[in-house]
Design a protein around this motif. Structure first.
Motif, PDB file in Angstrom:
ATOM      1  N   GLU A 257      22.332  19.622  -3.283  1.00 45.69           N
ATOM      2  CA  GLU A 257      22.799  19.977  -4.629  1.00 45.69           C
ATOM      3  C   GLU A 257      24.320  20.044  -4.672  1.00 45.69           C
ATOM      4  OE1 GLU A 257      20.842  23.642  -5.798  1.00 45.69           O
ATOM      5  OE2 GLU A 257      18.903  22.628  -5.567  1.00 45.69           O
ATOM      6  N   TRP A 258      24.892  20.608  -3.614  1.00 45.64           N
ATOM      7  CA  TRP A 258      26.354  20.713  -3.562  1.00 45.64           C
ATOM      8  C   TRP A 258      27.001  19.325  -3.495  1.00 45.64           C
ATOM      9  CZ3 TRP A 258      30.039  19.566   0.276  1.00 45.64           C
ATOM     10  CH2 TRP A 258      31.339  20.064   0.011  1.00 45.64           C
TER      11      TRP A 258
ATOM     12  N   TYR B 139      27.995  27.917  -0.944  1.00 43.77           N
ATOM     13  CA  TYR B 139      27.885  26.658  -1.687  1.00 43.77           C
ATOM     14  C   TYR B 139      27.479  26.861  -3.146  1.00 43.77           C
ATOM     15  CZ  TYR B 139      28.663  23.685   2.371  1.00 43.77           C
ATOM     16  OH  TYR B 139      29.218  23.048   3.441  1.00 43.77           O
ATOM     17  N   SER B 140      26.868  28.024  -3.466  1.00 45.07           N
ATOM     18  CA  SER B 140      26.452  28.195  -4.868  1.00 45.07           C
ATOM     19  C   SER B 140      27.558  28.778  -5.737  1.00 45.07           C
ATOM     20  CB  SER B 140      25.184  29.030  -4.997  1.00 45.07           C
ATOM     21  OG  SER B 140      24.749  29.494  -3.778  1.00 45.07           O
TER      22      SER B 140
ATOM     23  N   ALA C  99      20.267  23.124  -0.784  1.00 47.07           N
ATOM     24  CA  ALA C  99      21.565  23.602  -1.293  1.00 47.07           C
ATOM     25  C   ALA C  99      22.665  22.602  -0.931  1.00 47.07           C
ATOM     26  CB  ALA C  99      21.889  24.981  -0.716  1.00 47.07           C
TER      27      ALA C  99
END
Ligand SMILES: *Cc1c(COP(=O)(O)O)cnc(C)c1O
Length: 390
Positions: free
Chosen positions: A79-80, A284-285, A76
């Motif tokens: 990806e962030w 973060y999503s 995550a």
């Protein structure tokens, strides 16, 4: 029993006198407005708390976490980094490690790379941990003064050659605490080249990466081509998501830097509670809207303080980032004298600029961590006390 010598070398707590005065005034019933600490007063956004509720009910989160962070958490984070900064091909296995908040990881980075005889290059004014952790590691710090004339960016040419050759770590922090200053990608390029030349690990403390206003988006040092060879960056959910108490963040960049830090961490801590890592993934999503809801509160407070100071004659522009307004003290005052006046006459607590290093003398810092009404009240009290900039 004696304390270890290393404790004697830690500088005295600069706010001790202010704290003593505050306690005295609180005991007398004075209504204190505390704009001293950089600790968000607002709750963590509900969707993050909700993710935590669900995670804690799952027994799979209850045992020891992997010290480097769960695979999901590291993925995550990677990806962030790509979504937020456009940085591709970060390896979640070798180039990311979870942290128990940045403070822990900052300290442990010193233990991983600094030994007696080594120098660290640290900003003045700056986050006090860079200084104390150098001392804990037995190293020597060389301060890089940050002056308004240079936009609070360090002057690399002013660092003596012999110090640069003995330096292991160079610390920067933009958006900057305490000055609110910003750095450009061009300046990051200069830093990366400098650290390559002298074989220094460039450490970017990015605690305020998301705390920006007026549409400004702070860059990552890892956007500089080749930065990954010499740089690591410290990310934290503390300030951006009102999560100072949760203790979670990550460090990303140079595999060598991450390996050294990881080696200390496996020996001194056992990672971040897995339920908290899941909550961090939820943070973060989410998109811009949720983040901007948090930021608009601080932006509004910033405007109240800046307009208030301007109306008393302060020559000050609204900072584009961080939780702080950094301002000059009026002519004729030292930092200590002015913050004492604010406490005595107005019941306002703010730290003196020199609390963050000698180059901070002549300034004070206001944290945007009290509600709008209290900010208005603070400005009114200053006006009633006849305070003016000049
Ligand atoms: C608040 C702060 C930190 C520490 O943040 P945590 O992640 O809560 O440990 C680190 N660096 C700077 C410059 C800060 O202001």
């Amino acid at each position: 029993m004696q304390f270890a010598k290393r404790l004697e070398k830690i500088p005295p707590y600069l706010f001790a006198e202010i704290d003593r005065k505050r306690d005295e005034m609180v005991a007398k019933g004075v209504d204190i407005i505390n704009m001293g600490v950089g600790d968000p007063d607002r709750p963590t956004p509900g969707y993050i708390v909700q993710a935590m509720h669900e995670a804690i009910d799952d027994p799979a989160t209850h045992n020891y976490p992997p010290y480097q962070g769960t695979k999901d958490f590291r993925e995550a984070a990677v990806e962030w980094m790509e979504r937020r900064f456009g940085i591709k091909e970060l390896n979640p296995n070798t180039e990311v490690v979870s942290s128990i908040g940045s403070k822990e990881a900052i300290h442990n980075t010193f233990l991983a790379f600094v030994e007696p005889g080594d120098y660290t290059l640290i900003p003045d004014p700056g986050y006090p941990v860079y200084r104390t952790s150098t001392i804990f590691a037995g190293g020597q710090f060389h301060t890089m003064p940050l002056f308004p004339e240079r936009g609070y960016l360090p002057d690399l040419n002013a660092i003596p050659e012999d110090v640069a050759r003995k330096a292991k770590l160079l610390w920067i922090n933009y958006p900057n605490n305490p000055t609110g200053a910003l750095a450009t990608l061009e300046f990051f390029e200069e830093l990366v080249a400098y650290c390559k030349q002298y074989d220094i690990l460039l450490c970017h403390d990015h605690a305020y990466s998301e705390m920006a206003y007026d549409g400004y988006k702070p860059p990552s040092v890892l956007q500089v081509p080749g930065a990954k060879d010499v740089a690591i960056e410290f990310h934290s959910l503390s300030k951006s998501y009102n999560m100072t108490g949760w203790r979670v963040g990550f460090v990303v960049g140079s595999a060598h830097g991450i390996k050294g830090l990881g080696q200390v961490k496996t020996n001194v801590d056992s990672g971040v509670f897995k339920a908290i890592q899941r909550a961090a993934i939820a943070a973060y999503s989410t998109g811009e809207t949720e983040l901007q809801a948090v930021m608009s509160v601080y932006q509004n407070r910033r405007d109240i303080i800046v307009k208030g100071l301007q109306s008393m004659g302060w020559p000050i522009e609204p900072p584009k980032a961080t939780l702080y307004v950094w301002a000059s003290v009026p002519q004729g005052y030292s930092s200590a004298e002015f913050v004492t006046l604010l406490l005595d006459k107005c019941g306002i607590i703010v730290p003196p600029g020199n609390g963050y290093g000698a180059a901070g003398e002549g300034f004070f810092r206001i944290a945007l961590t009290v509600a709008d009404e209290r900010m208005h009240e603070a400005i009114q009290r200053m006006k009633d006390a006849g305070i003016r900039y000049a």
